[in-house]
Every structure is written in C-alpha cells, then in structure tokens.
Design a protein around this motif. Sequence first.
Motif, mmCIF file in Angstrom:
data_model
loop_
_atom_site.group_PDB
_atom_site.id
_atom_site.type_symbol
_atom_site.label_atom_id
_atom_site.label_comp_id
_atom_site.label_asym_id
_atom_site.label_seq_id
_atom_site.Cartn_x
_atom_site.Cartn_y
_atom_site.Cartn_z
ATOM 1 N N ALA A 46 0.821 -1.219 0.000
ATOM 2 C CA ALA A 46 0.000 0.000 0.000
ATOM 3 C C ALA A 46 0.853 1.266 0.000
ATOM 4 C CB ALA A 46 -0.947 0.002 1.197
ATOM 5 N N GLY A 47 2.144 1.117 0.211
ATOM 6 C CA GLY A 47 3.026 2.279 0.158
ATOM 7 C C GLY A 47 3.239 2.920 1.513
ATOM 8 N N ASN A 48 3.555 4.217 1.494
ATOM 9 C CA ASN A 48 3.959 4.920 2.709
ATOM 10 C C ASN A 48 2.833 5.679 3.398
ATOM 11 O OD1 ASN A 48 6.639 4.079 2.488
ATOM 12 N ND2 ASN A 48 7.110 5.746 1.066
ATOM 13 N N ASP A 49 1.689 5.797 2.774
ATOM 14 C CA ASP A 49 0.569 6.514 3.391
ATOM 15 C C ASP A 49 0.019 5.651 4.523
ATOM 16 O OD1 ASP A 49 -2.047 7.410 4.073
ATOM 17 O OD2 ASP A 49 -2.323 8.288 2.089
ATOM 18 N N VAL A 50 0.266 6.071 5.763
ATOM 19 C CA VAL A 50 -0.071 5.234 6.921
ATOM 20 C C VAL A 50 -1.573 4.981 7.052
ATOM 21 C CG1 VAL A 50 2.027 5.688 8.236
ATOM 22 C CG2 VAL A 50 0.083 7.239 8.473
ATOM 23 N N ARG A 51 -2.371 5.959 6.690
ATOM 24 C CA ARG A 51 -3.829 5.769 6.749
ATOM 25 C C ARG A 51 -4.274 4.720 5.722
ATOM 26 N NH1 ARG A 51 -7.958 10.339 8.050
ATOM 27 N NH2 ARG A 51 -9.933 9.281 7.726
ATOM 28 N N GLU A 52 -3.727 4.804 4.520
ATOM 29 C CA GLU A 52 -4.080 3.834 3.473
ATOM 30 C C GLU A 52 -3.580 2.435 3.831
ATOM 31 O OE1 GLU A 52 -6.062 2.236 0.523
ATOM 32 O OE2 GLU A 52 -6.264 4.325 1.136
ATOM 33 N N ARG A 53 -2.423 2.362 4.478
ATOM 34 C CA ARG A 53 -1.912 1.057 4.924
ATOM 35 C C ARG A 53 -2.908 0.411 5.885
ATOM 36 N NH1 ARG A 53 3.550 -0.179 4.717
ATOM 37 N NH2 ARG A 53 3.594 -0.804 6.908
ATOM 38 N N LEU A 54 -3.449 1.195 6.784
ATOM 39 C CA LEU A 54 -4.432 0.673 7.730
ATOM 40 C C LEU A 54 -5.706 0.237 7.016
ATOM 41 C CD1 LEU A 54 -5.473 0.106 10.570
ATOM 42 C CD2 LEU A 54 -5.935 2.556 10.816
ATOM 43 N N LEU A 55 -6.171 1.030 6.099
ATOM 44 C CA LEU A 55 -7.405 0.688 5.384
ATOM 45 C C LEU A 55 -7.219 -0.482 4.418
ATOM 46 C CD1 LEU A 55 -8.721 4.297 4.804
ATOM 47 C CD2 LEU A 55 -9.684 2.565 6.361
ATOM 48 N N THR A 56 -5.979 -0.750 4.048
ATOM 49 C CA THR A 56 -5.685 -1.888 3.174
ATOM 50 C C THR A 56 -6.102 -3.212 3.814
ATOM 51 O OG1 THR A 56 -3.934 -0.746 2.010
ATOM 52 C CG2 THR A 56 -3.798 -3.136 2.027
ATOM 53 N N VAL A 57 -6.158 -3.254 5.133
ATOM 54 C CA VAL A 57 -6.619 -4.466 5.825
ATOM 55 C C VAL A 57 -7.978 -4.890 5.267
ATOM 56 C CG1 VAL A 57 -7.402 -5.379 8.053
ATOM 57 C CG2 VAL A 57 -5.291 -4.020 7.921
ATOM 58 N N TYR A 58 -8.848 -3.934 5.019
ATOM 59 C CA TYR A 58 -10.198 -4.253 4.543
ATOM 60 C C TYR A 58 -10.194 -4.644 3.068
ATOM 61 C CZ TYR A 58 -11.002 -2.386 9.084
ATOM 62 O OH TYR A 58 -10.932 -2.182 10.441
ATOM 63 N N GLY A 59 -9.255 -4.109 2.303
ATOM 64 C CA GLY A 59 -9.082 -4.551 0.923
ATOM 65 C C GLY A 59 -8.580 -5.984 0.866
ATOM 66 N N TYR A 60 -7.688 -6.310 1.795
ATOM 67 C CA TYR A 60 -7.195 -7.682 1.889
ATOM 68 C C TYR A 60 -8.345 -8.629 2.211
ATOM 69 C CZ TYR A 60 -4.442 -11.695 3.445
ATOM 70 O OH TYR A 60 -3.920 -12.951 3.602
ATOM 71 N N LEU A 61 -9.201 -8.210 3.118
ATOM 72 C CA LEU A 61 -10.376 -9.031 3.444
ATOM 73 C C LEU A 61 -11.267 -9.209 2.222
ATOM 74 C CD1 LEU A 61 -11.400 -7.640 6.963
ATOM 75 C CD2 LEU A 61 -10.211 -9.790 6.451
ATOM 76 N N GLU A 62 -11.489 -8.133 1.491
ATOM 77 C CA GLU A 62 -12.360 -8.233 0.314
ATOM 78 C C GLU A 62 -11.801 -9.227 -0.708
ATOM 79 O OE1 GLU A 62 -14.840 -5.464 -2.797
ATOM 80 O OE2 GLU A 62 -13.044 -4.606 -1.877
ATOM 81 N N ASP A 63 -10.504 -9.162 -0.947
ATOM 82 C CA ASP A 63 -9.887 -10.122 -1.874
ATOM 83 C C ASP A 63 -10.115 -11.551 -1.388
ATOM 84 O OD1 ASP A 63 -9.006 -8.020 -3.422
ATOM 85 O OD2 ASP A 63 -6.939 -8.099 -2.677
ATOM 86 N N TRP A 64 -9.950 -11.756 -0.097
ATOM 87 C CA TRP A 64 -10.154 -13.085 0.490
ATOM 88 C C TRP A 64 -11.607 -13.515 0.360
ATOM 89 C CZ3 TRP A 64 -10.584 -13.855 6.399
ATOM 90 C CH2 TRP A 64 -10.658 -15.210 6.715
ATOM 91 N N PHE A 65 -12.529 -12.599 0.655
ATOM 92 C CA PHE A 65 -13.955 -12.931 0.585
ATOM 93 C C PHE A 65 -14.376 -13.286 -0.836
ATOM 94 C CE2 PHE A 65 -14.953 -9.764 4.303
ATOM 95 C CZ PHE A 65 -14.218 -10.550 5.175
ATOM 96 N N CYS A 66 -13.680 -12.758 -1.828
ATOM 97 C CA CYS A 66 -14.005 -13.031 -3.233
ATOM 98 C C CYS A 66 -13.342 -14.308 -3.753
ATOM 99 C CB CYS A 66 -13.583 -11.852 -4.114
ATOM 100 S SG CYS A 66 -14.584 -10.377 -3.889
#
Length: 187
Positions: A75-95
């Motif tokens: 997710a890169g260096n944006d700390v807020r986006e790194r945190l929100l990436t957790v939910y993107g990871y979940l979405e990939d898994w759920f799919c």
Amino acid sequence: MDNREANERILAAAEKLYYRKGFAAVGMDELRTAADVSLRRLYGLYPSKTDIVTAVLARKHTEWEHGLTQAVAAAGNDVRERLLTVYGYLEDWFCSDGFRGCAFINAFGELGGTNPAIAQIIREHKAAFQSYMNGLVADIGGSELLAAQLSILAEGAQTTAAISADPRVATQARAAAEVLIGAALAR
C-alpha cells in the motif's frame, strides 16, 4: 514417499477438508484417504487429531500474517491507506473461490469449548492480529481503543461475509473504519 512429503500431503488434505466440511466432521480415515498416506504413517506423524488441527492452524496463521503484511506493505507509505488496506485484503479473500469464513473462528465454534489447547491457539492468533492492528493504528496517531474497534470491524466482516456470502461486507467495513478513524483523529 518421505516424511516431509507425507506431512505436506496430510496438512494440505486436512486444511482443505476441515475448511470445506468442518473440523469435527472429518475423521482420520477420511483424512488418510484424501492425503493418500497409510494410517500408520498418519498416526506416526500426528498421534492425535488435535496434533493435526494444531499444525493446520499454525499454517493458516503463517499464511494470514504473510498475506496481510504483504498487502499492507504494498500500500506504500501513506499510513492511513496502509491501515485501510486491511479491509481490501479481506475483500480479496472474501471473493476467493470457496471462501467459508475464518478457519480460526470456525475451529473455535467447533472445538473451542471442548479443547482448551485449540482454544488457546485461536486466542493467540486473534491477539496477534490485534497487536498488528495496534501497530498500524499507532502509526496514524490513533489509540488502542481505535485499534480494538477496527479489529472488531474486521472480525465481524469475516463472520458476516461467510454467512451472507457477500464480499461487499469488506467494503462496508472499510467505510465504517474510515468514519471511526476520522472521528478519532479529529479529537
């Protein structure tokens, strides 16, 4: 076949069967057949079903931590986006094909009340996730309370997605996380 190959066959078959059918529903004979190993070799490597479940959960823990940390790092260096990436990871898994929820939640539901050793492994896995979230939240200047709230969103999303078969749950959890983060950091 050497013990390393037999071990891999057993664990791969156990992981697949437990995830598809449930931990309690799969017997040693069915596992032996699916792994294509002798019952003697199976019991030689894993004297009890608890030993196999423990090994499967250890593999799942490593897989989860590796996948999540890789996604967050990407997710890169944006700390807020790194945190929100957790939910993107979940979405990939759920799919993903065959998604049936969190193996740890499933194992706890089936075995946690009767097998304290398995329950402890599951608690340790969930505590490790909470600790990881604490670190991500600290990076954005948030509190442990925020980390706990965001973890609950992720855990709840796993259960809800498994029951509803709707991967959009991860997007909804991410939207809720954005609200919580915004409110916490505005204070």
